[in-house]
Design a protein around this motif. Structure first.
Motif, short mmCIF file in Angstrom:
data_model
loop_
_atom_site.label_atom_id
_atom_site.label_comp_id
_atom_site.label_asym_id
_atom_site.label_seq_id
_atom_site.Cartn_x
_atom_site.Cartn_y
_atom_site.Cartn_z
N LEU A 84 0.86 -1.19 0.00
CA LEU A 84 0.00 0.00 0.00
C LEU A 84 0.89 1.23 0.00
O LEU A 84 1.74 1.40 0.88
CB LEU A 84 -0.91 0.00 1.23
N THR A 85 0.69 2.10 -1.01
CA THR A 85 1.51 3.30 -1.12
C THR A 85 0.71 4.56 -0.82
O THR A 85 1.19 5.65 -1.08
CB THR A 85 2.10 3.40 -2.54
N ASP A 86 -0.49 4.40 -0.27
CA ASP A 86 -1.31 5.56 0.07
C ASP A 86 -0.60 6.37 1.16
O ASP A 86 -0.20 5.83 2.19
CB ASP A 86 -2.68 5.11 0.56
N GLY A 87 -0.44 7.66 0.92
CA GLY A 87 0.30 8.48 1.86
C GLY A 87 -0.35 8.60 3.22
O GLY A 87 0.34 8.79 4.22
N ALA A 88 -1.68 8.46 3.28
CA ALA A 88 -2.39 8.59 4.56
C ALA A 88 -2.53 7.26 5.28
O ALA A 88 -3.03 7.21 6.39
CB ALA A 88 -3.78 9.20 4.33
N ASP A 90 -4.47 4.75 4.31
CA ASP A 90 -5.86 4.30 4.26
C ASP A 90 -5.98 3.04 3.42
O ASP A 90 -5.28 2.89 2.40
CB ASP A 90 -6.76 5.40 3.69
N LEU A 91 -6.87 2.14 3.83
CA LEU A 91 -7.05 0.87 3.13
C LEU A 91 -8.48 0.40 3.33
O LEU A 91 -9.04 0.53 4.41
CB LEU A 91 -6.08 -0.19 3.69
N SER A 127 -7.94 3.28 8.30
CA SER A 127 -7.28 4.56 8.03
C SER A 127 -6.07 4.72 8.95
O SER A 127 -6.01 4.15 10.04
CB SER A 127 -8.26 5.73 8.23
N ASN A 128 -5.12 5.50 8.45
CA ASN A 128 -3.93 5.88 9.21
C ASN A 128 -3.15 4.66 9.72
O ASN A 128 -2.73 4.60 10.87
CB ASN A 128 -4.31 6.79 10.39
N ARG A 131 3.35 2.64 9.11
CA ARG A 131 4.25 2.04 8.13
C ARG A 131 4.72 0.68 8.60
O ARG A 131 4.83 0.41 9.79
CB ARG A 131 5.47 2.95 7.91
N VAL A 158 2.64 -1.51 4.18
CA VAL A 158 2.23 -0.11 4.10
C VAL A 158 3.48 0.75 3.99
O VAL A 158 4.37 0.69 4.85
CB VAL A 158 1.40 0.31 5.33
N ARG A 160 4.61 4.68 3.72
CA ARG A 160 4.16 6.06 3.88
C ARG A 160 5.38 6.98 3.87
O ARG A 160 6.46 6.61 4.35
CB ARG A 160 3.39 6.23 5.18
#
Length: 201
Positions: A84-88, A90-91, A127-128, A131, A158, A160
């Motif tokens: 997961l490369t979402d900066g926040a 979230d998944l 969410s949140n 890493r 994850v 981040r």
């Protein structure tokens, strides 16, 4: 001889029949179930010790083995070992089962071995996330909270951006300090003080 006849008579007569005895004109002792003469006396019979017939022993029939209620339960999003490369952080975790959820049952998400949500919906927003590597698993519970089915635990990674990387990509402006996590107030540069003008004398 008389005793033998008496025993045979008791065996042949039904348990509820009455037995009478008398002496005939030839002096013989007679046993009968009918008081045919005036001098016949009714005998007091001992209670029968016969036991009621019992049904033959039958071994207990084992309960039938029912097939499992669900033939399939798996996580479809994210895929196993996904990154997961979402900066926040979230998944959205999505599961599916065959057949669909039965009445009285519910789904439950396990994140790193701890419950992270439950309900009738197989979709769980997270969410949140920190890493690093996390484990995901989905369970189906019955009305009493017992686990009926469970997916194998699968990893998700994850990634981040660090605060330093965020500040490098998007530098902090004056109004960002104390608002953006990567722009704490303690890092806010001091503003130059206005020195009043003093004329030289």
């Amino acid at each position: 001889m008389r005793t033998l006849l008496f025993c045979l008579l008791c065996l042949c007569l039904p348990a509820s029949a009455e037995v009478y005895t008398y002496v005939d004109k030839d002096g013989n002792r007679v046993f009968t179930d009918r008081p045919s003469t005036g001098n016949a006396k009714r005998l007091q019979m001992a209670p029968s010790n016969a036991m009621p017939a019992t049904a033959p022993y039958a071994p207990p029939v084992p309960a039938p083995i029912l097939p499992p209620a669900y033939s399939l339960l798996r996580i479809i999003v994210p895929e196993p070992d996904a990154t997961l490369t979402d900066g926040a952080g979230d998944l959205i975790v999505t599961a599916t089962s065959e057949p669909g959820l039965l009445p009285g049952h519910s789904y439950r998400l396990q994140l790193d071995g701890k419950p992270a949500g439950s309900g009738r919906s197989p979709v769980f927003p997270l969410s949140n996330l920190d890493r690093g590597t996390h484990t995901l698993a989905v369970e189906i519970l019955d009305a009493e909270g017992r686990i009926l089915e469970r997916t194998p635990s699968q990893p998700v990674h994850v990634k981040r951006m660090s605060l330093t990387q965020k500040r490098r990509v998007h530098p902090c402006e004056k109004a960002d300090y104390g608002v953006r996590p990567e722009c704490p107030l303690k890092d806010k540069p001091e503003e130059p003080r206005d020195i009043p003008y003093v004329p030289f004398i």
